[in-house]
Scaffold this motif. Structure first.
Motif, PDB file in Angstrom:
ATOM      1  N   LYS A  86       9.414 -17.874   8.279  1.00  0.00           N
ATOM      2  CA  LYS A  86      10.787 -17.536   8.599  1.00  0.00           C
ATOM      3  C   LYS A  86      10.881 -16.050   8.935  1.00  0.00           C
ATOM      4  O   LYS A  86      10.048 -15.257   8.488  1.00  0.00           O
ATOM      5  N   PRO A  87      11.901 -15.656   9.689  1.00  0.00           N
ATOM      6  CA  PRO A  87      12.047 -14.223   9.983  1.00  0.00           C
ATOM      7  C   PRO A  87      12.084 -13.358   8.711  1.00  0.00           C
ATOM      8  O   PRO A  87      11.584 -12.218   8.728  1.00  0.00           O
ATOM      9  N   GLU A  88      12.630 -13.892   7.639  1.00  0.00           N
ATOM     10  CA  GLU A  88      12.703 -13.119   6.404  1.00  0.00           C
ATOM     11  C   GLU A  88      11.359 -12.955   5.708  1.00  0.00           C
ATOM     12  O   GLU A  88      11.246 -12.236   4.709  1.00  0.00           O
ATOM     13  N   ASP A  89      10.325 -13.607   6.226  1.00  0.00           N
ATOM     14  CA  ASP A  89       8.973 -13.389   5.714  1.00  0.00           C
ATOM     15  C   ASP A  89       8.327 -12.156   6.351  1.00  0.00           C
ATOM     16  O   ASP A  89       7.222 -11.764   5.943  1.00  0.00           O
ATOM     17  N   THR A  90       8.991 -11.569   7.321  1.00  0.00           N
ATOM     18  CA  THR A  90       8.457 -10.367   7.963  1.00  0.00           C
ATOM     19  C   THR A  90       8.304  -9.248   6.947  1.00  0.00           C
ATOM     20  O   THR A  90       9.257  -8.885   6.252  1.00  0.00           O
ATOM     21  N   ALA A  91       7.096  -8.713   6.855  1.00  0.00           N
ATOM     22  CA  ALA A  91       6.796  -7.677   5.869  1.00  0.00           C
ATOM     23  C   ALA A  91       5.351  -7.221   6.037  1.00  0.00           C
ATOM     24  O   ALA A  91       4.571  -7.861   6.744  1.00  0.00           O
ATOM     25  N   VAL A  92       5.029  -6.148   5.356  1.00  0.00           N
ATOM     26  CA  VAL A  92       3.626  -5.782   5.178  1.00  0.00           C
ATOM     27  C   VAL A  92       3.148  -6.500   3.918  1.00  0.00           C
ATOM     28  O   VAL A  92       3.786  -6.395   2.861  1.00  0.00           O
ATOM     29  N   TYR A  93       2.062  -7.219   4.044  1.00  0.00           N
ATOM     30  CA  TYR A  93       1.512  -7.996   2.932  1.00  0.00           C
ATOM     31  C   TYR A  93       0.310  -7.245   2.349  1.00  0.00           C
ATOM     32  O   TYR A  93      -0.610  -6.864   3.084  1.00  0.00           O
ATOM     33  N   TYR A  94       0.350  -7.086   1.042  1.00  0.00           N
ATOM     34  CA  TYR A  94      -0.680  -6.332   0.330  1.00  0.00           C
ATOM     35  C   TYR A  94      -1.450  -7.245  -0.620  1.00  0.00           C
ATOM     36  O   TYR A  94      -0.866  -8.055  -1.340  1.00  0.00           O
ATOM     37  N   CYS A  95      -2.733  -7.022  -0.650  1.00  0.00           N
ATOM     38  CA  CYS A  95      -3.593  -7.711  -1.606  1.00  0.00           C
ATOM     39  C   CYS A  95      -3.692  -6.866  -2.873  1.00  0.00           C
ATOM     40  O   CYS A  95      -3.721  -5.620  -2.801  1.00  0.00           O
ATOM     41  N   ASN A  96      -3.769  -7.529  -4.000  1.00  0.00           N
ATOM     42  CA  ASN A  96      -3.804  -6.853  -5.298  1.00  0.00           C
ATOM     43  C   ASN A  96      -4.857  -7.492  -6.183  1.00  0.00           C
ATOM     44  O   ASN A  96      -4.974  -8.718  -6.235  1.00  0.00           O
ATOM     45  N   ALA A  97      -5.601  -6.650  -6.859  1.00  0.00           N
ATOM     46  CA  ALA A  97      -6.585  -7.131  -7.837  1.00  0.00           C
ATOM     47  C   ALA A  97      -6.335  -6.421  -9.158  1.00  0.00           C
ATOM     48  O   ALA A  97      -6.093  -5.216  -9.183  1.00  0.00           O
ATOM     49  N   ARG A  98      -6.375  -7.176 -10.229  1.00  0.00           N
ATOM     50  CA  ARG A  98      -6.150  -6.533 -11.520  1.00  0.00           C
ATOM     51  C   ARG A  98      -6.976  -7.215 -12.607  1.00  0.00           C
ATOM     52  O   ARG A  98      -7.179  -8.429 -12.600  1.00  0.00           O
ATOM     53  N   ALA A  99      -7.453  -6.350 -13.518  1.00  0.00           N
ATOM     54  CA  ALA A  99      -8.173  -6.821 -14.698  1.00  0.00           C
ATOM     55  C   ALA A  99      -7.956  -5.776 -15.779  1.00  0.00           C
ATOM     56  O   ALA A  99      -8.016  -4.579 -15.504  1.00  0.00           O
ATOM     57  N   LYS A 100      -7.705  -6.212 -16.992  1.00  0.00           N
ATOM     58  CA  LYS A 100      -7.384  -5.286 -18.083  1.00  0.00           C
ATOM     59  C   LYS A 100      -8.528  -4.305 -18.324  1.00  0.00           C
ATOM     60  O   LYS A 100      -8.297  -3.151 -18.696  1.00  0.00           O
ATOM     61  N   TRP A 101      -9.742  -4.728 -18.115  1.00  0.00           N
ATOM     62  CA  TRP A 101     -10.896  -3.903 -18.401  1.00  0.00           C
ATOM     63  C   TRP A 101     -11.276  -3.002 -17.224  1.00  0.00           C
ATOM     64  O   TRP A 101     -12.180  -2.164 -17.351  1.00  0.00           O
ATOM     65  N   SER A 102     -10.556  -3.196 -16.052  1.00  0.00           N
ATOM     66  CA  SER A 102     -10.927  -2.452 -14.851  1.00  0.00           C
ATOM     67  C   SER A 102      -9.775  -1.660 -14.259  1.00  0.00           C
ATOM     68  O   SER A 102      -9.964  -0.532 -13.804  1.00  0.00           O
ATOM     69  N   GLY A 103      -8.597  -2.254 -14.231  1.00  0.00           N
ATOM     70  CA  GLY A 103      -7.453  -1.564 -13.644  1.00  0.00           C
ATOM     71  C   GLY A 103      -6.778  -2.386 -12.575  1.00  0.00           C
ATOM     72  O   GLY A 103      -6.999  -3.591 -12.461  1.00  0.00           O
ATOM     73  N   VAL A 104      -5.937  -1.724 -11.791  1.00  0.00           N
ATOM     74  CA  VAL A 104      -5.164  -2.367 -10.730  1.00  0.00           C
ATOM     75  C   VAL A 104      -5.522  -1.717  -9.408  1.00  0.00           C
ATOM     76  O   VAL A 104      -5.571  -0.483  -9.301  1.00  0.00           O
TER      77      VAL A 104
END
Length: 116
Positions: A86-104
């Motif tokens: 949909k037009p409202e899905d227009t955005a910059v999409y970011y990938c994220n990785a997180r682990a408590k022992w490593s960080g974000v």
């Protein structure tokens, strides 16, 4: 240190589909919770979907039934299949990785534009 590189963004017509990919450099990739966020112009970054290290998934209400997150631990890659865009899905999409022992960690983002 984890590096994330997104790909697959672009211009698509309403109702169309795109598949985003995020390749990670992380050791022990399978132990990270992986997510996709997006930020539309003038808006705050929001969670789209997450796939935990155990394989559990969660979605924002706005994308449920249209988007599917998946991961390939052997390829150290997470995907976001986006259907019925949909037009409202227009955005910059970011990938994220997180682990408590490593960080974000964050990727630099890939632009998705839904427009006729």
């Amino acid at each position: 240190q984890v590096q994330l590189v997104e790909s697959g963004g672009g211009l698509v017509q309403p109702g169309g589909s795109l598949r985003l990919s995020c390749a990670a450099s992380a050791s022990f990739f399978s132990l990270y919770d992986m997510g996709w966020y997006r930020q539309a112009p003038g808006k705050e970054r929001e969670l789209v979907s997450v796939c935990t290290s155990s394989g559990s998934t969660n979605y924002a209400d706005s994308v449920k039934g249209r988007f599917t997150i998946s991961r390939d631990n052997a390829k150290k890659t997470v995907y976001l299949q986006m259907n019925s865009l949909k037009p409202e899905d227009t955005a910059v999409y970011y990938c994220n990785a997180r682990a408590k022992w490593s960080g974000v960690y964050w990727g630099k983002g890939t632009l998705v534009t839904v427009s006729s």
